[in-house]
Design a protein around this motif. Structure first.
Motif, PDB file in Angstrom:
ATOM      1  N   VAL A 104      -0.117   0.057  10.184  1.00 49.98           N
ATOM      2  CA  VAL A 104      -1.841  -0.266  10.617  1.00 49.98           C
ATOM      3  C   VAL A 104      -2.886   0.529   8.898  1.00 49.98           C
ATOM      4  N   THR A 105      -3.841   0.660   8.759  1.00 49.98           N
ATOM      5  CA  THR A 105      -4.126   1.474   8.688  1.00 49.98           C
ATOM      6  C   THR A 105      -6.007   0.729   8.093  1.00 49.98           C
ATOM      7  N   ASN A 131       3.125  -8.358   5.634  1.00 49.82           N
ATOM      8  CA  ASN A 131       2.713  -7.335   5.452  1.00 49.82           C
ATOM      9  C   ASN A 131       1.527  -8.427   4.711  1.00 49.82           C
ATOM     10  N   ASN A 167      -8.907   1.114   6.644  1.00 48.33           N
ATOM     11  CA  ASN A 167      -9.874   1.771   5.990  1.00 48.33           C
ATOM     12  C   ASN A 167     -11.439   2.250   5.708  1.00 48.33           C
ATOM     13  N   LEU A 211       0.771  -1.218   0.192  1.00 44.23           N
ATOM     14  CA  LEU A 211       0.082   0.232  -0.218  1.00 44.23           C
ATOM     15  C   LEU A 211       1.316   0.704  -0.207  1.00 44.23           C
ATOM     16  N   LYS A 218       1.309  -2.489   6.874  1.00 46.57           N
ATOM     17  CA  LYS A 218       2.213  -3.363   6.278  1.00 46.57           C
ATOM     18  C   LYS A 218       3.789  -3.145   7.133  1.00 46.57           C
ATOM     19  N   GLU A 236     -11.066  -2.481   4.995  1.00 50.01           N
ATOM     20  CA  GLU A 236     -10.368  -3.500   5.558  1.00 50.01           C
ATOM     21  C   GLU A 236      -9.505  -2.714   6.371  1.00 50.01           C
ATOM     22  N   ILE A 237      -9.050  -4.085   6.827  1.00 52.74           N
ATOM     23  CA  ILE A 237      -7.354  -3.062   7.395  1.00 52.74           C
ATOM     24  C   ILE A 237      -6.008  -4.267   6.796  1.00 52.74           C
ATOM     25  N   ASP A 238      -4.932  -2.921   6.593  1.00 53.17           N
ATOM     26  CA  ASP A 238      -4.053  -3.294   6.043  1.00 53.17           C
ATOM     27  C   ASP A 238      -2.789  -2.423   6.444  1.00 53.17           C
ATOM     28  N   LYS A 288      -3.677  -8.403   4.450  1.00 55.47           N
ATOM     29  CA  LYS A 288      -4.675  -7.133   5.095  1.00 55.47           C
ATOM     30  C   LYS A 288      -5.735  -8.307   5.159  1.00 55.47           C
ATOM     31  N   SER A 289      -6.093  -8.052   5.575  1.00 59.12           N
ATOM     32  CA  SER A 289      -7.854  -8.245   6.149  1.00 59.12           C
ATOM     33  C   SER A 289      -8.731  -8.516   4.900  1.00 59.12           C
TER      34      SER A 289
END
Length: 371
Positions: A292-293, A320, A295, A11, A304, A300-302, A322-323
């Motif tokens: 941790v992002t 790395n 959105n 991301l 890295k 979604e939880i991304d 995401k959900s």
């Protein structure tokens, strides 16, 4: 009922974010600082690179959470160093929280949680300073930062972050349970030290990772809780709990668990630790931190994992990911199904609230189609 998160591509690119959390009303970006203890012994310049990176990216970060073991030996020199580092983060305008790990508690420097003594930690991170912050929430005992919470708004979402020390007592969990209970409108993250194993299971059973295996677990009149206890007595009960961040465990140093709460919400639990002693670790942890992002738009939880020292993302897919995408359900339909003893009349002139107008945690916390 439980599912490991799936892997995705990047991301972020290079050392800079592609998107800024301050420019998108539906995105919240948090940074998790894993155990920092061995940087102080081996290579403080690597930790300094983490702080430099956080300050440089301050406009793109909503909050920073450190998961405990700030120090190696609970010494005044180490605490003074960490105090200055987090002062820089605070001066940059980034909300942050820290928790005490087993190395931050003890009768004297070098004694790791032999007794429940947090005087050194609270001397350098005093409650009086924290209470001046505009994101301050409250303290369990009203005297220390042993167990406390902060709250703030980002990504069109009201967040609460519970910060619980290594081996929180039953009293601390009861306090946390009451705090979450009176704030059902906030999306809740737990930040704590010891919770998850690297095999992606909760701390339970009998082993030396659990707080019960330390001196604090043998003190008369004191209770301590491991991951299983925290889940059962606190997190399981609340539908607005969304994530857990923790450290402590070595071996691979990482684990990810998705569990289902009592109300059907998913809770995303993540272990991240890169210190000396973790398999493949270099330079005290190589400056790795978690980005941790959350959105709201994509639900979604991304995650890295980025090295501020190497200026590169971790090469392994386990760091790395995401959900999966959430599928929304109609909360009104769910409620009506449960009220089988009532007759509900809805005026045709008043449409139900669109699902997009519900708080963020409705969007995140209620089931997926592939459950």
């Amino acid at each position: 009922m439980m599912r490991i998160l799936s892997v995705i591509g990047a991301l972020f690119l290079g050392g800079a974010f592609l998107t800024s959390c301050t420019t998108s009303g539906r995105v919240s970006t948090f940074v998790v600082l894993p155990d920092t203890q061995t940087y102080l012994e081996q290579c403080p310049e690597v930790f300094e690179s983490q702080v430099d990176w956080l300050v440089a990216n301050r406009k793109k970060i909503d909050a920073v959470f450190q998961v405990g073991d700030l120090t190696q030996d609970n010494s005044p020199v180490e605490w003074a160093y960490m105090q200055k580092a987090f002062y820089r983060i605070s001066q940059a305008g980034i909300p942050y929280s820290v928790v005490w790990g087993n190395h931050d508690i003890g009768s004297k420097p070098g004694k790791f949680s032999d007794v429940h003594n947090t005087a050194m930690a609270n001397k350098y991170f005093p409650l009086s300073d924290y209470m001046q912050k505009n994101y301050w929430g409250g303290s369990a005992d009203g005297k220390t930062l042993d167990n406390y919470y902060i709250n703030f708004r980002s990504g069109d979402t009201d967040w609460m972050v519970l910060n619980l020390e290594f081996g929180p007592s039953d009293e601390a969990l009861q306090w946390a349970d009451s705090i979450v209970g009176i704030h059902p409108d906030k999306l809740v993250i737990l930040n704590t030290h010891a919770y998850l194993y690297c095999d992606s299971t909760l701390h339970d059973g009998k082993d030396w990772w659990r707080p019960q295996g330390y001196g604090i677990g043998k003190e008369l009149g004191r209770t301590v809780n491991d991951g299983a206890g925290i889940w059962k007595k606190l997190l399981l009960r609340h539908r607005n709990v969304i994530a857990v961040f923790c450290g402590h465990v070595l071996k691979s140093g990482v684990g990810t668990l998705v569990s289902i709460g009592k109300e059907g919400n998913k809770v995303y639990q993540m272990l991240a630790n890169y210190q000396r002693g973790v398999e493949g670790s270099r330079l005290g942890g190589e400056g790795y931190l978690r980005i941790v992002t959350f959105n709201r738009k994509t639900r979604e939880i991304d995650v890295k994992t980025y090295s501020t020292w190497n200026k590169a993302y971790h090469p392994s897919e386990h760091h790395n990911f995401k959900s999966e995408r959430w599928t929304l359900i109609n909360i009104y339909a769910e409620i009506f199904q449960k009220i089988d003893s009532c007759v509900c009349v809805v005026s045709s002139s008043k449409a139900l609230m669109p699902i997009t107008e519900f708080p963020f945690w409705f969007s995140l916390g209620l089931h997926t189609a592939t459950e």
